[in-house]
Scaffold this motif. Structure first.
Motif, PDB file in Angstrom:
ATOM      1  N   LEU A 145      -6.725 -10.029 -15.383  1.00  0.00           N
ATOM      2  CA  LEU A 145      -7.732  -9.235 -14.677  1.00  0.00           C
ATOM      3  C   LEU A 145      -7.554  -9.318 -13.166  1.00  0.00           C
ATOM      4  CD1 LEU A 145     -10.308  -7.518 -15.050  1.00  0.00           C
ATOM      5  CD2 LEU A 145     -11.614  -9.629 -14.882  1.00  0.00           C
ATOM      6  N   ALA A 146      -7.212 -10.505 -12.647  1.00  0.00           N
ATOM      7  CA  ALA A 146      -7.115 -10.683 -11.199  1.00  0.00           C
ATOM      8  C   ALA A 146      -5.986  -9.839 -10.608  1.00  0.00           C
ATOM      9  CB  ALA A 146      -6.911 -12.160 -10.866  1.00  0.00           C
ATOM     10  N   LYS A 147      -4.801  -9.899 -11.214  1.00  0.00           N
ATOM     11  CA  LYS A 147      -3.685  -9.113 -10.682  1.00  0.00           C
ATOM     12  C   LYS A 147      -3.899  -7.622 -10.890  1.00  0.00           C
ATOM     13  CE  LYS A 147       0.501 -11.777 -10.052  1.00  0.00           C
ATOM     14  NZ  LYS A 147       1.948 -11.882 -10.342  1.00  0.00           N
ATOM     15  N   THR A 148      -4.540  -7.264 -11.989  1.00  0.00           N
ATOM     16  CA  THR A 148      -4.840  -5.854 -12.212  1.00  0.00           C
ATOM     17  C   THR A 148      -5.824  -5.356 -11.158  1.00  0.00           C
ATOM     18  OG1 THR A 148      -4.474  -6.110 -14.597  1.00  0.00           O
ATOM     19  CG2 THR A 148      -5.713  -4.183 -13.887  1.00  0.00           C
ATOM     20  N   HIS A 149      -6.804  -6.189 -10.808  1.00  0.00           N
ATOM     21  CA  HIS A 149      -7.754  -5.793  -9.762  1.00  0.00           C
ATOM     22  C   HIS A 149      -7.058  -5.663  -8.413  1.00  0.00           C
ATOM     23  CE1 HIS A 149     -11.449  -5.178  -7.682  1.00  0.00           C
ATOM     24  NE2 HIS A 149     -11.385  -6.323  -7.026  1.00  0.00           N
ATOM     25  N   LEU A 150      -6.122  -6.564  -8.107  1.00  0.00           N
ATOM     26  CA  LEU A 150      -5.349  -6.437  -6.870  1.00  0.00           C
ATOM     27  C   LEU A 150      -4.596  -5.118  -6.841  1.00  0.00           C
ATOM     28  CD1 LEU A 150      -4.072  -7.498  -4.245  1.00  0.00           C
ATOM     29  CD2 LEU A 150      -2.369  -8.683  -5.667  1.00  0.00           C
ATOM     30  N   ASP A 151      -4.004  -4.742  -7.964  1.00  0.00           N
ATOM     31  CA  ASP A 151      -3.306  -3.459  -8.050  1.00  0.00           C
ATOM     32  C   ASP A 151      -4.265  -2.298  -7.791  1.00  0.00           C
ATOM     33  OD1 ASP A 151      -0.973  -1.868  -8.610  1.00  0.00           O
ATOM     34  OD2 ASP A 151      -1.826  -1.415 -10.568  1.00  0.00           O
ATOM     35  N   HIS A 152      -5.491  -2.412  -8.283  1.00  0.00           N
ATOM     36  CA  HIS A 152      -6.471  -1.344  -8.102  1.00  0.00           C
ATOM     37  C   HIS A 152      -6.949  -1.251  -6.651  1.00  0.00           C
ATOM     38  CE1 HIS A 152      -7.570  -1.523 -12.664  1.00  0.00           C
ATOM     39  NE2 HIS A 152      -6.403  -0.964 -12.427  1.00  0.00           N
ATOM     40  N   THR A 153      -7.139  -2.391  -5.990  1.00  0.00           N
ATOM     41  CA  THR A 153      -7.603  -2.341  -4.605  1.00  0.00           C
ATOM     42  C   THR A 153      -6.515  -1.801  -3.673  1.00  0.00           C
ATOM     43  OG1 THR A 153      -6.986  -4.673  -4.308  1.00  0.00           O
ATOM     44  CG2 THR A 153      -9.275  -4.203  -4.892  1.00  0.00           C
ATOM     45  N   THR A 154      -5.264  -2.193  -3.897  1.00  0.00           N
ATOM     46  CA  THR A 154      -4.183  -1.639  -3.073  1.00  0.00           C
ATOM     47  C   THR A 154      -3.990  -0.153  -3.364  1.00  0.00           C
ATOM     48  OG1 THR A 154      -2.578  -2.442  -4.716  1.00  0.00           O
ATOM     49  CG2 THR A 154      -2.964  -3.816  -2.795  1.00  0.00           C
ATOM     50  N   SER A 155      -4.215   0.242  -4.605  1.00  0.00           N
ATOM     51  CA  SER A 155      -4.131   1.668  -4.932  1.00  0.00           C
ATOM     52  C   SER A 155      -5.238   2.445  -4.239  1.00  0.00           C
ATOM     53  CB  SER A 155      -4.222   1.864  -6.450  1.00  0.00           C
ATOM     54  OG  SER A 155      -3.126   1.270  -7.109  1.00  0.00           O
ATOM     55  N   ALA A 156      -6.449   1.865  -4.191  1.00  0.00           N
ATOM     56  CA  ALA A 156      -7.553   2.525  -3.489  1.00  0.00           C
ATOM     57  C   ALA A 156      -7.232   2.678  -2.007  1.00  0.00           C
ATOM     58  CB  ALA A 156      -8.839   1.728  -3.676  1.00  0.00           C
ATOM     59  N   ALA A 157      -6.645   1.641  -1.405  1.00  0.00           N
ATOM     60  CA  ALA A 157      -6.250   1.744  -0.003  1.00  0.00           C
ATOM     61  C   ALA A 157      -5.197   2.840   0.186  1.00  0.00           C
ATOM     62  CB  ALA A 157      -5.711   0.394   0.484  1.00  0.00           C
ATOM     63  N   ALA A 158      -4.235   2.927  -0.743  1.00  0.00           N
ATOM     64  CA  ALA A 158      -3.206   3.966  -0.656  1.00  0.00           C
ATOM     65  C   ALA A 158      -3.814   5.357  -0.771  1.00  0.00           C
ATOM     66  CB  ALA A 158      -2.159   3.744  -1.748  1.00  0.00           C
ATOM     67  N   LEU A 159      -4.753   5.532  -1.695  1.00  0.00           N
ATOM     68  CA  LEU A 159      -5.397   6.834  -1.854  1.00  0.00           C
ATOM     69  C   LEU A 159      -6.195   7.206  -0.608  1.00  0.00           C
ATOM     70  CD1 LEU A 159      -6.639   6.507  -5.537  1.00  0.00           C
ATOM     71  CD2 LEU A 159      -4.739   7.890  -4.715  1.00  0.00           C
ATOM     72  N   ASN A 160      -6.824   6.229   0.027  1.00  0.00           N
ATOM     73  CA  ASN A 160      -7.549   6.510   1.265  1.00  0.00           C
ATOM     74  C   ASN A 160      -6.605   6.989   2.366  1.00  0.00           C
ATOM     75  OD1 ASN A 160     -10.142   5.994   0.349  1.00  0.00           O
ATOM     76  ND2 ASN A 160     -10.098   3.832   0.926  1.00  0.00           N
ATOM     77  N   VAL A 172       0.830  -1.198   0.000  1.00  0.00           N
ATOM     78  CA  VAL A 172       0.000   0.000   0.000  1.00  0.00           C
ATOM     79  C   VAL A 172       0.872   1.258   0.000  1.00  0.00           C
ATOM     80  CG1 VAL A 172      -1.692   1.322   1.310  1.00  0.00           C
ATOM     81  CG2 VAL A 172      -1.948  -1.149   1.089  1.00  0.00           C
ATOM     82  N   LEU A 173       1.903   1.287   0.834  1.00  0.00           N
ATOM     83  CA  LEU A 173       2.808   2.441   0.848  1.00  0.00           C
ATOM     84  C   LEU A 173       3.545   2.571  -0.487  1.00  0.00           C
ATOM     85  CD1 LEU A 173       4.334   2.100   4.444  1.00  0.00           C
ATOM     86  CD2 LEU A 173       2.569   3.699   3.676  1.00  0.00           C
ATOM     87  N   GLN A 174       3.849   1.438  -1.099  1.00  0.00           N
ATOM     88  CA  GLN A 174       4.471   1.447  -2.422  1.00  0.00           C
ATOM     89  C   GLN A 174       3.583   2.143  -3.432  1.00  0.00           C
ATOM     90  OE1 GLN A 174       4.851  -2.512  -3.968  1.00  0.00           O
ATOM     91  NE2 GLN A 174       5.820  -1.876  -5.886  1.00  0.00           N
ATOM     92  N   LYS A 175       2.265   1.860  -3.395  1.00  0.00           N
ATOM     93  CA  LYS A 175       1.344   2.500  -4.323  1.00  0.00           C
ATOM     94  C   LYS A 175       1.163   3.973  -4.002  1.00  0.00           C
ATOM     95  CE  LYS A 175      -0.354   1.009  -7.176  1.00  0.00           C
ATOM     96  NZ  LYS A 175       0.104   0.854  -8.579  1.00  0.00           N
ATOM     97  N   ALA A 176       1.230   4.338  -2.707  1.00  0.00           N
ATOM     98  CA  ALA A 176       1.040   5.738  -2.326  1.00  0.00           C
ATOM     99  C   ALA A 176       2.140   6.626  -2.880  1.00  0.00           C
ATOM    100  CB  ALA A 176       0.989   5.864  -0.807  1.00  0.00           C
ATOM    101  N   THR A 177       3.316   6.054  -3.112  1.00  0.00           N
ATOM    102  CA  THR A 177       4.438   6.827  -3.659  1.00  0.00           C
ATOM    103  C   THR A 177       4.826   6.356  -5.058  1.00  0.00           C
ATOM    104  OG1 THR A 177       5.839   5.351  -2.306  1.00  0.00           O
ATOM    105  CG2 THR A 177       5.454   7.575  -1.487  1.00  0.00           C
ATOM    106  N   ASN A 178       4.032   5.425  -5.635  1.00  0.00           N
ATOM    107  CA  ASN A 178       4.231   4.957  -7.011  1.00  0.00           C
ATOM    108  C   ASN A 178       5.654   4.442  -7.233  1.00  0.00           C
ATOM    109  OD1 ASN A 178       3.407   4.324  -9.579  1.00  0.00           O
ATOM    110  ND2 ASN A 178       3.611   6.400 -10.390  1.00  0.00           N
ATOM    111  N   LEU A 179       6.054   3.468  -6.396  1.00  0.00           N
ATOM    112  CA  LEU A 179       7.399   2.906  -6.465  1.00  0.00           C
ATOM    113  C   LEU A 179       7.387   1.540  -7.145  1.00  0.00           C
ATOM    114  CD1 LEU A 179       8.634   3.649  -2.818  1.00  0.00           C
ATOM    115  CD2 LEU A 179       8.985   5.051  -4.862  1.00  0.00           C
ATOM    116  N   THR A 180       8.519   1.153  -7.693  1.00  0.00           N
ATOM    117  CA  THR A 180       8.690  -0.206  -8.190  1.00  0.00           C
ATOM    118  C   THR A 180       8.952  -1.136  -7.004  1.00  0.00           C
ATOM    119  OG1 THR A 180      11.080   0.036  -8.459  1.00  0.00           O
ATOM    120  CG2 THR A 180       9.697   0.704 -10.316  1.00  0.00           C
ATOM    121  N   ASP A 181       8.952  -2.425  -7.258  1.00  0.00           N
ATOM    122  CA  ASP A 181       9.225  -3.384  -6.183  1.00  0.00           C
ATOM    123  C   ASP A 181      10.623  -3.170  -5.604  1.00  0.00           C
ATOM    124  OD1 ASP A 181       6.760  -4.452  -6.572  1.00  0.00           O
ATOM    125  OD2 ASP A 181       7.442  -6.324  -7.488  1.00  0.00           O
TER     126      ASP A 181
END
Length: 570
Positions: A525-540, A70-79
């Motif tokens: 679709l499944a991994k893309t959806h996981l990316d979207h849900t973690t991104s939503a958590a980061a945005l929150n 989630v923190l990775q998505k909040a700052t748009n970082l690579t692994d």
């Protein structure tokens, strides 16, 4: 890898002391520190234990890996960058409860964690846990208002035309076979010939410019594909090779793009499928047509002047009307993200969204949608099944009279459902009332007598038929819902209320610019959806951080030239 769920360790005293010194006074503590201080152990290990074994070498805490993601998505970082932050960033060590000298983990652990989450169907676990915690704190609740809109997501694969698609499908199958069973490839195929044709990826710039030669090459790729499949389905070939995903993809691509017929003398003829008006031997419809052998979930789709290969994302968030300058009682929180095929109509999305919100106990009282979502069925079902009032512009009457705004449209007729009759604006009563099924849809056809309509002085304003006027009505609930919605949206108060929906555009812009959602990071679709849900958590979390400190979200982004212009104007 095994996991024994354990409570997260408290932040290391040395790190605590350093953080308190660095962020004393008026300086805001970083997002990671605020999350640990205010939300505590946000993602417990036990919530992810079903995706990990109980025996074997102990692995990294899945709950803390979820927070890293989630923190990775909040700052748009690579692994790799995220793994470096875990080793080097004191605020991340503080949030994760790591010791100062903790070496962290290899960046490949994050990829393995995502794969395990997807394999166990836990793509929404992170967002569920965050929303549950916010609900406990009273920061989000059922009722109130929410708004939803959609945006396009570009797949993490190269765009291919039909010629490239077939060539790449053959190439992908060959590579998969060479990796899975090189001995079979060496025995069944002339490796040198196949390697010369398919060693390099199929690129447009390598293809012939002549249309005739391109057609010949398309048939050549098809013949190679069928030859490969015939070798795989031969009795002497291992049966498990046919089940490789790349082989099955090749088979589907060939079926969707070519036909094989037997001509005179038993000669086999291969022909490319083309668009056909009657559907015979034509291309399959878009929702089932593969667009890439490397992501079989991605689809080509179009919306107005936009044409893309990928998926569609629906974002739902809470919304609170407020006066200028007033701090809202609660922050706007993203309550759901739905990742769908790009070809799925928006009208099909609200029902799964409402199911997800119901599961999270976050159903709104009023749901704001744009005109692409609603239908009469949806308006009625949302109110009946979930108690949700949809605030959305419905399509206006498309009849000749309504478009010209002259004469009598269907809404001008009075319907007596109990008496099974209708009255026209001139006061005439319908002659017949018939319940029928038109194109699989239940309707009621109401007809007026020709003897009433032909001599009527206002017939020209009502119908051009040589007989009487006819009305085709949906069932009572649907008809009344549509009539009510059309009447409401003509009112200025409704228009001012509906303006609240426009704010969701800012949420989508924040998602695409902060977390880079416009282009998918992963395939499927499944991994893309996981990316979207973690991104939503980061945005929150980003929204909470701004709300905790009483400052508005910065949703604007200007290039250097735009900043210079703003400074000169000021």
């Amino acid at each position: 890898m095994s996991v024994q769920p354990q409570p997260w360790p408290q932040p290391d005293p040395q790190i605590v002391a350093a953080v308190r010194v660095m962020y004393s006074g008026r300086r805001e503590a970083p997002l990671a520190v605020q999350v640990r201080d205010r939300l505590g152990e946000l993602f417990p290990d036990a919530a992810f234990a079903d995706g990990f074994g109980r025996a074997g070498k102990p692995g990294w805490s899945p709950g803390r890996l979820a927070l890293v993601t989630v923190l990775q998505k909040a700052t748009n970082l690579t692994d790799r960058q995220a793994a470096d932050e875990v080793r080097e960033n004191l605020s991340w060590k503080y949030a994760l409860g790591l010791a100062l000298e903790d070496p962290g983990f290899d960046h490949s652990v994050l990829s393995e964690f995502r794969s395990r989450v997807v394999a166990h169907g836990s793509e929404e676990r992170v967002l569920d846990l965050l929303l549950e915690r916010l609900r406990e704190l009273g920061l989000v609740a059922a009722g109130g208002s929410q708004r939803t809109d959609s945006t396009h997501i570009v797949a993490a694969v190269r765009d291919l035309n039909r010629l490239e698609l077939v060539g790449e499908s053959v190439r992908a199958a060959l590579n998969a076979l060479a990796a899975a069973c090189p001995d079979w490839v060496d025995q069944a195929l002339v490796v040198e010939d196949w390697s010369r044709r398919y060693a390099d990826r199929i690129d447009t710039w390598r293809l012939p410019s002549s249309k005739t030669k391109q057609d010949e090459l398309a048939l050549h790729y098809a013949k190679d594909g069928y030859t490969l499949l015939e070798a795989l389905y031969a009795p002497v070939s291992p049966a498990w090779l046919r089940e490789l995903p790349a082989v099955q993809t090749l088979r589907i691509v060939l079926v969707q793009n070519y036909t094989r017929t037997t001509g005179g003398g038993g000669r086999l003829r291969i022909r490319r499928r083309e668009r056909a008006e009657d559907g015979g031997d034509g291309l399959p419809p878009g929702p089932i047509r593969l667009a890439s052998p490397y992501d079989t979930d991605a689809r080509w789709s179009a919306k107005r002047d936009l044409f893309w290969n990928g998926f569609k994302l629906h974002v739902s968030e809470t919304c609170h009307p407020q006066a200028d300058g007033d701090r809202p009682a609660r922050p706007n929180i993203i309550t759901n993200v739905a990742t769908t095929a790009s070809t799925l109509p928006d009208t099909k999305a609200p029902e799964p969204i409402h199911q997800a919100l119901d599961r999270r106990h976050l159903l709104p009282a009023r749901h704001y949608l744009d005109s692409g979502y609603p239908s009469a069925d949806l308006i009625v079902a949302s109110a009946k099944d979930y108690g949700i009032a949809l605030v959305t512009p419905v399509l206006l009457d498309t009849s000749r009279q309504a478009k010209a705004q002259q004469g009598f449209a269907a809404d001008d007729f009075t319907i007596d459902w109990d008496g099974k009759r209708a009255a026209c604006p001139a006061g005439k009563i319908s002659a017949t009332w018939n319940d029928v099924v038109q194109e699989g849809v239940a309707k009621t056809v109401v007809a007026f007598a020709a003897l009433d309509c032909i001599p009527c002085p206002v017939k020209e304003q009502c119908t051009s038929s040589r007989k009487g006027r006819r009305l085709s009505l949906y069932p009572r609930e649907l008809t009344e819902a549509i009539r009510t919605a059309r009447a409401q949206q003509q009112d200025g108060t409704w228009q001012r209320d509906y303006a609240l929906r426009a704010g969701v555009e800012g949420a989508i812009r924040q998602a695409t610019h902060t977390t880079g959602l416009r282009r998918a990071r992963y395939r499927g679709l499944a991994k893309t959806h996981l990316d979207h849900t973690t991104s939503a958590a980061a945005l929150n979390l980003i929204r909470l951080h701004a709300w905790w400190h009483g400052r508005p979200l910065d949703r604007t982004s200007h290039c250097h030239l735009a900043r210079l212009q703003l400074r000169l104007v000021a």
